[in-house]
Enzyme design. Structure first.
Site, PDB file in Angstrom:
ATOM      1  N   ILE A  29       7.781   6.761  -2.973  1.00 15.58           N
ATOM      2  CA  ILE A  29       6.209   6.192  -2.940  1.00 15.58           C
ATOM      3  C   ILE A  29       6.065   5.105  -3.744  1.00 15.58           C
ATOM      4  O   ILE A  29       6.865   4.837  -4.676  1.00 15.58           O
ATOM      5  CB  ILE A  29       5.393   7.555  -3.225  1.00 15.58           C
ATOM      6  CG1 ILE A  29       5.579   8.032  -4.575  1.00 15.58           C
ATOM      7  CG2 ILE A  29       5.543   8.601  -2.183  1.00 15.58           C
ATOM      8  CD1 ILE A  29       4.531   8.939  -5.259  1.00 15.58           C
ATOM      9  N   ASP A  30       4.905   4.420  -3.302  1.00 16.39           N
ATOM     10  CA  ASP A  30       4.524   3.341  -4.061  1.00 16.39           C
ATOM     11  C   ASP A  30       3.298   3.667  -4.869  1.00 16.39           C
ATOM     12  O   ASP A  30       2.957   4.772  -5.162  1.00 16.39           O
ATOM     13  CB  ASP A  30       4.306   1.980  -3.203  1.00 16.39           C
ATOM     14  CG  ASP A  30       3.366   2.394  -2.282  1.00 16.39           C
ATOM     15  OD1 ASP A  30       2.528   3.253  -2.274  1.00 16.39           O
ATOM     16  OD2 ASP A  30       3.175   1.722  -1.113  1.00 16.39           O
ATOM     17  N   ALA A  31       2.831   2.620  -5.746  1.00 13.90           N
ATOM     18  CA  ALA A  31       1.828   2.699  -6.434  1.00 13.90           C
ATOM     19  C   ALA A  31       0.458   3.543  -5.947  1.00 13.90           C
ATOM     20  O   ALA A  31      -0.459   4.111  -6.656  1.00 13.90           O
ATOM     21  CB  ALA A  31       1.140   1.469  -7.047  1.00 13.90           C
TER      22      ALA A  31
END
Length: 161
Positions: A29-31
């Site tokens: 996942i990203d931010a």
């Protein structure tokens, strides 16, 4: 050509269609707490690798034995909805088209419907020159069988009636 070690990956195969089930981890996942778009390609790579093993094509053996391998030439990715941490995803692959030196694989990533789909064009290239060459018959035959078996279940039923 196959590794005899047991796999902990949940796989399923129907005529002309192969799938794995995987979970989304923190590393995916990203931010924004969604799966980073580039990781969809990683998920598809995992499905392709498992599919190759299912077909009896250990990629390392194939590369060493034939002195050739598949190279991605073109990718068209459509993202429809995000995946999130802890989601369980079904990643599927099938042969969309097959030529002498290249093929197109159709991928889908699902969780309660299709989240993403992609067509990946792969070319069989010589290990030394990196130029396209014809797939060896025994490699192409495995994909040809999958390509020919991609009949929709209802069409197969109609053929038997």
């Amino acid at each position: 050509m196959q590794n005899s070690a047991l796999s902990n990956i949940n796989v399923s195969s129907t005529p002309g269609h192969f799938s794995i089930v995987l979970r989304v981890y923190n590393q995916d996942i990203d931010a924004g707490r969604m799966v980073y778009v580039g990781n969809y390609m990683n998920f598809m790579e995992r499905a392709r690798t498992e599919w190759f093993h299912h077909l009896g094509l250990n990629q390392r053996f194939v590369e060493r034995h034939y002195r050739a391998f598949f190279v991605a030439r073109d990718l068209h990715l459509d993202c429809f909805s995000p995946a999130y941490l802890d989601d369980v995803l079904k990643v599927s692959i099938r042969v969309k088209s097959l030529g002498r030196t290249k093929m197109v694989w159709a991928h889908t990533i699902e969780r309660d419907g299709i989240l993403a789909s992609a067509d990946l064009t792969a070319v069989w290239v010589d290990l030394k020159s990196l130029k396209p060459v014809a797939m060896p018959p025994e490699v192409r035959e495995k994909f040809q069988a999958e390509f020919e078996r991609r009949v929709l279940p209802e069409a197969a039923l109609q053929a038997t009636v």
